[in-house]
Design an enzyme around this catalytic site. Structure first.
Site, PDB file in Angstrom:
ATOM      1  N   ARG A  45      60.404   5.447  48.208  1.00 20.34           N
ATOM      2  CA  ARG A  45      59.383   6.446  48.545  1.00 20.34           C
ATOM      3  C   ARG A  45      58.030   6.051  47.960  1.00 20.34           C
ATOM      4  O   ARG A  45      56.984   6.281  48.552  1.00 20.34           O
ATOM      5  CB  ARG A  45      59.790   7.839  48.038  1.00 20.34           C
ATOM      6  CG  ARG A  45      58.680   8.871  48.203  1.00 20.34           C
ATOM      7  CD  ARG A  45      59.123  10.293  47.952  1.00 20.34           C
ATOM      8  NE  ARG A  45      60.048  10.454  46.843  1.00 20.34           N
ATOM      9  CZ  ARG A  45      59.697  10.449  45.559  1.00 20.34           C
ATOM     10  NH1 ARG A  45      58.439  10.259  45.204  1.00 20.34           N
ATOM     11  NH2 ARG A  45      60.602  10.623  44.633  1.00 20.34           N
ATOM     12  N   TYR A  97      42.448  15.839  69.086  1.00 19.22           N
ATOM     13  CA  TYR A  97      43.854  15.747  69.495  1.00 19.22           C
ATOM     14  C   TYR A  97      44.575  17.065  69.207  1.00 19.22           C
ATOM     15  O   TYR A  97      44.401  17.669  68.150  1.00 19.22           O
ATOM     16  CB  TYR A  97      44.520  14.578  68.766  1.00 19.22           C
ATOM     17  CG  TYR A  97      46.020  14.573  68.840  1.00 19.22           C
ATOM     18  CD1 TYR A  97      46.674  14.583  70.070  1.00 19.22           C
ATOM     19  CD2 TYR A  97      46.801  14.567  67.694  1.00 19.22           C
ATOM     20  CE1 TYR A  97      48.052  14.592  70.155  1.00 19.22           C
ATOM     21  CE2 TYR A  97      48.184  14.561  67.758  1.00 19.22           C
ATOM     22  CZ  TYR A  97      48.802  14.579  68.999  1.00 19.22           C
ATOM     23  OH  TYR A  97      50.178  14.597  69.066  1.00 19.22           O
ATOM     24  N   ASP A 170      39.443   8.961  63.316  1.00 16.94           N
ATOM     25  CA  ASP A 170      40.726   8.671  63.945  1.00 16.94           C
ATOM     26  C   ASP A 170      40.479   7.529  64.924  1.00 16.94           C
ATOM     27  O   ASP A 170      39.850   7.708  65.970  1.00 16.94           O
ATOM     28  CB  ASP A 170      41.240   9.920  64.673  1.00 16.94           C
ATOM     29  CG  ASP A 170      42.643   9.726  65.219  1.00 16.94           C
ATOM     30  OD1 ASP A 170      43.003   8.587  65.555  1.00 16.94           O
ATOM     31  OD2 ASP A 170      43.380  10.733  65.340  1.00 16.94           O
ATOM     32  N   LYS A 195      50.886   4.239  68.648  1.00 14.41           N
ATOM     33  CA  LYS A 195      50.189   3.846  69.868  1.00 14.41           C
ATOM     34  C   LYS A 195      49.903   2.347  69.896  1.00 14.41           C
ATOM     35  O   LYS A 195      50.809   1.541  69.992  1.00 14.41           O
ATOM     36  CB  LYS A 195      48.914   4.661  70.007  1.00 14.41           C
ATOM     37  CG  LYS A 195      49.069   6.093  70.518  1.00 14.41           C
ATOM     38  CD  LYS A 195      50.028   6.978  69.801  1.00 14.41           C
ATOM     39  CE  LYS A 195      49.947   8.423  70.256  1.00 14.41           C
ATOM     40  NZ  LYS A 195      50.551   9.339  69.260  1.00 14.41           N
TER      41      LYS A 195
END
Length: 381
Positions: A45, A97, A170, A195
């Site tokens: 982690r 978004y 972004d 993406k």
């Protein structure tokens, strides 16, 4: 060294075995010589060798200080929002978004206010900054109306007002193959690596790149405390996909330009508006030329019959363009934002941001462009 060469050469072979492919360190924990004495890794982690290779790779692509990989793009957004406290404010792009809009609504319950503004108007954007503004949140190009914001100008003017304001970009729609916001004055870059970075519609991933060590340390603490890290296998998939980033984005951008030019000719018939930064009539076409290498692989367009029903007929009539959410993969996709990616955004907010009922978004893949144009043409008939 050119960017394409640097990308490939920065993926080093494994020094232990000579393996040309990055190893997948599929482990949750690591053996320590004594408490706190280890080889830089104690728990996955917190750190993982495969994840670290991905983070350094994206850092180099974005010319940053360091990067952090998360389990999704929205997990990256959430980590950045955790930098804020009660009564802080955000100035954000208006057609943001839908998932980010939904998350900002959750933070509104915690006393964090967002002012939505058309950031293509740089002066209007700057005028919305108040004493409580801590973040200026840009998407350029935006999802889904492909608005272009002047990242350099907005970053400079924001810092003139308050040097502590953080400018967040972004960069999902552009990717580092098209633009590098840190070089334009931004402080934080966010990617839905699902993406263009991973690029093959087979992984869910998010990345943050920052320009200074203090900001990295703060976000690293948040990442470790919140735990939304990217798994070793998904890090490996993203590394594998990113190796063809420049090839894919160049082809996708060329395909998009050709399809947008075709759609532009259809404006005398069934099409109302075509949204693509590469078209000369685009509001900030010249800014796109200034800050982007290509115009990108996404196009949106609306119909003269501006109804959800008409849009649904088109998006369910294509044969090559697959009806699906997401974007940036090798296969071309078609999407109806009002009922898919932005359905959680209230109707009034959508319309004010320019997201018409009939707006259709295309994500161009790497297929032959003549086949793609033929497919769109038959769907419009």
């Amino acid at each position: 060294m050119k960017e394409e060469t640097k990308l490939i050469q920065n993926i080093l072979s494994d020094p232990l075995t000579g393996a040309i492919s990055t190893p997948i360190y599929q482990t949750s924990t690591y053996v320590q010589e004594s408490p706190g004495v280890h080889k830089g890794f104690d728990y996955t982690r917190t750190n993982n060798p495969t994840r670290k290779i991905l983070e350094r790779l994206v850092t180099d692509l974005e010319y940053g200080y360091d990067s952090l990989a998360f389990s999704s793009g929205l997990a990256s957004v959430d980590a950045v929002l955790k930098l804020l406290k009660y009564k802080d404010e955000i100035v954000a792009v208006d057609d943001i978004y839908g998932g980010t809009f939904r998350l900002l609504n959750l933070y509104k319950k915690l006393g964090i206010k967002t002012k939505f503004v058309d950031t293509t108007d740089a002066e209007k954007t700057i005028s919305e900054i108040s004493d409580n503004t801590k973040l200026v949140w840009l998407e350029s190009p935006t999802n889904p109306t492909l608005k272009i914001s002047d990242i350099e100008y907005i970053s400079k003017k924001s810092k003139d007002i308050n040097p502590k304001i953080l400018v967040v970009v972004d960069n999902t729609f552009a990717s580092p193959a098209i633009q590098n916001p840190l070089n334009l004055g931004a402080d934080i870059i966010i990617h839905s690596a699902t993406k263009y970075l991973a690029g093959h519609s087979d992984v869910l991933a998010g990345l943050i790149t920052v320009k200074n060590p203090d900001l990295y340390d703060e976000l690293k603490y948040i990442q470790n405390a919140s735990g939304g890290v990217l798994s070793p296998i998904d890090c490996w998939l993203t590394i594998r996909g990113i190796q063809t980033l420049y090839l894919r984005v160049k082809k996708q951008s060329q395909n998009a330009y050709d399809v947008a030019s075709f759609l532009e000719k259809k404006r005398n018939t069934c099409i109302d508006k075509v949204y693509y930064p590469g078209l000369s009539h685009h509001k900030n076409h010249l800014i796109a030329i200034k800050q982007q290498r290509y115009f990108g692989g996404i196009i949106s367009f609306s119909l003269k019959d501006d109804t959800i029903e008409s849009a649904k007929k088109v998006v369910t009539s294509t044969k090559l363009f697959k009806l699906a959410e997401s974007l940036g993969g090798t296969k071309s996709l078609i999407c109806h934002p009002s009922t898919m990616t932005h359905k959680s955004t209230p109707l009034e907010v959508r319309i004010n941001a320019g997201i018409q009922n009939s707006l259709i978004r295309l994500s161009l893949g790497i297929e032959n462009v003549e086949d793609l144009i033929e497919d769109i043409d038959q769907s419009l008939k």
